[in-house]
Design an enzyme around this catalytic site. Sequence first.
Site, PDB file in Angstrom:
ATOM      1  N   ARG A   1       0.826  -1.211   0.000  1.00  0.00           N
ATOM      2  CA  ARG A   1       0.000   0.000   0.000  1.00  0.00           C
ATOM      3  C   ARG A   1       0.860   1.261   0.000  1.00  0.00           C
ATOM      4  NH1 ARG A   1      -3.033   0.574   4.822  1.00  0.00           N
ATOM      5  NH2 ARG A   1      -4.037   2.353   3.829  1.00  0.00           N
TER       6      ARG A   1
ATOM      7  N   HIS B   1       0.309   4.203  -2.496  1.00  0.00           N
ATOM      8  CA  HIS B   1       0.006   5.550  -2.020  1.00  0.00           C
ATOM      9  C   HIS B   1       1.056   6.552  -2.476  1.00  0.00           C
ATOM     10  CE1 HIS B   1      -3.121   4.695   1.351  1.00  0.00           C
ATOM     11  NE2 HIS B   1      -3.263   3.864   0.336  1.00  0.00           N
TER      12      HIS B   1
ATOM     13  N   ASN C   1      -3.107   7.793   5.196  1.00  0.00           N
ATOM     14  CA  ASN C   1      -1.796   7.159   5.339  1.00  0.00           C
ATOM     15  C   ASN C   1      -1.436   6.800   6.779  1.00  0.00           C
ATOM     16  OD1 ASN C   1      -1.214   7.300   2.579  1.00  0.00           O
ATOM     17  ND2 ASN C   1      -0.461   9.390   2.763  1.00  0.00           N
TER      18      ASN C   1
ATOM     19  N   HIS D   1      -6.313  -6.188  -2.167  1.00  0.00           N
ATOM     20  CA  HIS D   1      -7.092  -6.224  -0.926  1.00  0.00           C
ATOM     21  C   HIS D   1      -7.218  -7.641  -0.377  1.00  0.00           C
ATOM     22  CE1 HIS D   1      -9.337  -2.160  -1.769  1.00  0.00           C
ATOM     23  NE2 HIS D   1      -8.048  -2.016  -1.491  1.00  0.00           N
TER      24      HIS D   1
END
Length: 331
Positions: free
Chosen positions: A65, A69, A97, A194
């Site tokens: 992630r 991000h 975050n 996910h």
Amino acid sequence: MASNTHFKLSTALALVFFALMNLADAQGLKVGFYAKRCPNLEAIVYKTTARFMNVAPTLAAPLLRMHFHDCFVRGCEGSILLNSTKSVQAEKYAIPNLSLRGYHVIDAVKAAVEKACPGVVSCADVLALVARDAVTQIKGPYWHVETGRRDGRVSNAAEAINLPPPYANITVLKAMFGANGLNAKDLVVLSGGHTIGNSHCSSFSNRIYNYSGRGNSADTDPKLDRAYVPRLKSKCKTPNDVMTIVEMDPSSFRMFDSSYYKLVSKRRGIFESDAALLSDPETKAYVERRINGSIEEFFKDFGNSMVKMGRSGVLTGNKGEIRKQCMVVNA
């Protein structure tokens, strides 16, 4: 809801801003960019990453992630790794975050790389390699990481608005991915990430409590399997729970596989952005394809989409810098 209306307007403005930014040409990237100047780079990254993954394999999800991000804000140029300055709060402290972890892994890998090849490898490339290796080390897909990125010097929490939120609909998702050079297939493929990791209840509690905003705690999102709601409520016991975490894919949250798509097809994806994949013909078709398709095909698709994402907004050539430490710009 008013907050979503504000988000959609803000998102539109953010995407216009992103499109106007002077994005570097990703042609400067290639596999083996450091072959001559740091020939043992990938072995160093893999070995150092494994040292942490062997102790805490759940780090794979937040490290993946973190790369995602990073790329969706200013491009893949390591801005997610920077600390705040006296005048500007850094990206890592933006609300989306705050659940990221694993910065110590990046710092350790960077230190090992600096020891072998000082001033050569960017933090952005270290992050891209670590994300791949962390996934591979939990028996997930392997892909060849293009390198040659340089590090940015700016990190601003306000720009985290470019991150796709868990309550985004398919129109917003396709626009946000499109702004990063990613299409509808990439969207549904990368959503497959996910399958590992957790989420805080606050990211989806509106779906199981007071969805329409009328003050009725029994009001749930009709796109969510009603039979699944009691299970989620047993985890997130109140609408305001901000501490509890829930597995995004309970059957395999520690293992990278394609079971996420079965969950989505049963309307049991916990985010509205998961449910959104069923509202578009192309993304829905891919969800259905994965239910009975081979894991090898998914792994190949995931690797291809990660390579594409890794080209987003990169700095190459003489742009940016090669940070000595990932948390601060060079003096």
